[in-house]
Design a protein around this motif. Structure first.
Motif, PDB file in Angstrom:
ATOM      1  N   ASP A 124       0.884  -1.166   0.000  1.00  0.00           N
ATOM      2  CA  ASP A 124       0.000   0.000   0.000  1.00  0.00           C
ATOM      3  C   ASP A 124       0.926   1.222   0.000  1.00  0.00           C
ATOM      4  OD1 ASP A 124      -1.577   2.186   0.537  1.00  0.00           O
ATOM      5  OD2 ASP A 124      -2.896   1.120   1.927  1.00  0.00           O
TER       6      ASP A 124
ATOM      7  N   SER B  43      -3.408   5.150  -3.509  1.00  0.00           N
ATOM      8  CA  SER B  43      -4.368   6.249  -3.486  1.00  0.00           C
ATOM      9  C   SER B  43      -3.561   7.496  -3.821  1.00  0.00           C
ATOM     10  CB  SER B  43      -5.014   6.374  -2.109  1.00  0.00           C
ATOM     11  OG  SER B  43      -5.758   7.579  -2.074  1.00  0.00           O
TER      12      SER B  43
ATOM     13  N   LYS C 121      -3.070  11.159  -1.987  1.00  0.00           N
ATOM     14  CA  LYS C 121      -2.192  11.567  -0.876  1.00  0.00           C
ATOM     15  C   LYS C 121      -0.856  12.017  -1.457  1.00  0.00           C
ATOM     16  CE  LYS C 121      -5.310   8.843   1.382  1.00  0.00           C
ATOM     17  NZ  LYS C 121      -6.417   8.161   0.703  1.00  0.00           N
TER      18      LYS C 121
END
Ligand code: F0G
Length: 455
Positions: A214, A254, A257
């Protein structure tokens, strides 16, 4: 002395509404004491999240004008693919509308019913997708991560003994991958060390287990490696980021960010077979594999943002601002998670409000109080965020925190002063603060939409 300062200047400003305490009292009650349900207009300084809230650069805005909005084969997709390959080193990229889109796809492809997914602390959406795919998340982060007072420099590290115990108990064939996050969000934005990653790679290689990264805040993690890990003092952020990725098999991102965009994400993979499956499945949930739910212009802004995100001066100022705020709070005696993390300050609500039991949601209440005091919007990261176990009981996380998340390139040092003063004022008055009861509880990711009342 060499202070950090922003490697940019301000070209456009967004005006903010200033409100009175009486106004905020009404707004908070209307929002059911959930900062997610406030109108953004009623917020002065918005520290709800660092997700999608960054200021884009003039170059990114210029890139938006170069959007190629073709349904298939957009030029911007190929730019994004090239940037992901050069900056992160992953071979294949599938764009998605945001991080959880990528989590959905990787979970569906790799997890079978009954599988175990070990990870360095859960993240809300990541774990939910693993569970929805039939898997079970098992926390293998080191114990220090759950201890708000531990000053260990790499609280995001994986405990390889905990991992090994799972391998022995369930067998490697039940573990499709280790879910490894850089800058562990729920622990307070805490980094994993390169040493730990290398050991994880060696161990998983031996057992034929993949590592899915991640990488939402990988550049911030790289900054802490540069600051704290021997041998990396003189390495660039770009170099460290690429090395981190090299020890993993794929990643969910993501881009809202680190990558400095308001919307976007992707799934990156090295294995061609997995990529073939992902680029097929993305068509079902997001869109064709060359846009994945994004406009061409969004992919262009993301490609440019990724390059800006690994600039040493950028990341030093970004994390520098967070550390500035944290140090101010420490000076005022406000209890926060140490060491200070990369994307925000995490106030320890258990220490701040020791008289409120965890099932009366102390962090939720504290976030409401901060808003009442100053119009600063923060968010709960404690029992409400943790949700319920598959058997229906609350998870009772050790960490009961309020997150003051700092958007990138948005607020000034003077804003940081105002925020710290507000936390200090509420801390002075902490004995008067009482708990909350939950009066409405949504089924999924309840923290977003739950409503509360005063007890
Ligand atoms: N992984 C991490 C570590 C995250 O922090 C987030 C989002 C996601 C995955 C999911 O990405 O929102 O683009 O779908 N975190 C936001 C936050 C929501 O406020 O921490 P997404």
């Amino acid at each position: 002395m060499h202070s950090w300062a922003e490697p940019y200047k301000i070209k456009m400003v967004e005006l903010l509404k200033m409100t009175t305490k009486a106004y905020r009292k009404k707004a908070m009650a209307m929002a059911g004491y959930n900062t997610f349900l406030l109108r953004s207009e009623d917020v002065y300084i918005d520290l709800l999240t660092d997700s999608g809230t960054s200021a884009m650069s003039d170059r990114q805005w210029a890139g938006m004008m170069l959007g190629d909005e073709a349904y298939a084969g957009s030029r911007n997709f190929y730019h994004l693919e090239e940037v992901v390959r050069t900056v992160y080193g992953y071979k294949y990229v599938v764009p998605t509308h945001q991080g959880r889109g990528a989590e959905n796809i990787i979970s569906k492809i790799m997890i079978k019913k009954g599988d175990i997914i070990p990870g360095n602390m859960y993240f809300t959406t990541t774990r939910l997708h693993q569970e929805l795919a039939g898997g079970r998340f098992e926390d293998v982060v080191i114990d220090e991560a759950h201890d708000a007072e531990s000053h260990f420099p790499f609280k995001g590290n994986i405990d390889l003994i905990k991992l090994h115990k799972l391998v022995v108990k369930y067998g490697a064939e039940k573990i499709p991958y280790v879910s490894m996050a850089t800058s562990v969000n729920m622990a307070g934005g805490q980094p994993i060390s390169m040493q730990n990653l290398k050991e994880l790679r060696a161990y998983t290689k031996k057992h034929g287990i993949k590592v899915i990264h991640d990488m939402t805040r990988v550049a911030e993690n790289a900054f802490f490696i540069q600051q704290r890990e021997k041998g990396y003092e003189k390495k660039s952020i770009a170099h460290i980021v690429k090395e981190i990725c090299s020890y993993t098999d794929g990643a969910t991102m993501s881009a809202k960010k680190d990558a400095l965009v308001n919307i976007g994400g992707f799934l990156a993979l090295n294995d061609q077979e997995l990529y073939d499956e992902a680029s097929n499945l993305v068509v079902v949930y997001e869109g064709l594999h060359t846009y994945g739910g994004l406009a061409g212009r969004d992919m262009e802004a993301m490609a440019i943002g990724i390059k800006e995100s690994v600039d040493d001066d950028h990341i030093r100022a970004r994390v520098g601002q967070v550390i500035y705020l944290g140090n101010k709070m420490v000076d005022y005696g406000v209890p926060i998670v140490m060491p200070i993390g990369g994307h925000g300050i995490f106030v320890d609500a258990k220490k701040f409000l020791p008289h409120i039991p965890q099932d009366q949601f102390p962090a939720q209440r504290l976030a409401a109080e901060i808003y009442l005091d100053s119009g600063v919007r923060t968010m709960e990261r404690g029992i409400v965020s943790a949700g319920r176990k598959p058997n229906g009981e609350h998870y009772y996380p050790k960490l009961e925190l309020v997150r003051f998340t700092i958007p990138r390139r948005v607020y000034t040092q003077a804003h940081m002063d105002v925020i710290a003063e507000s936390a200090a004022r509420v801390f002075e008055d902490r004995k008067k603060i009482k708990g909350l009861k939950m009066v409405l509880e949504p089924k999924y990711l309840r923290f977003f939409q739950a409503r509360f009342d005063l007890v």
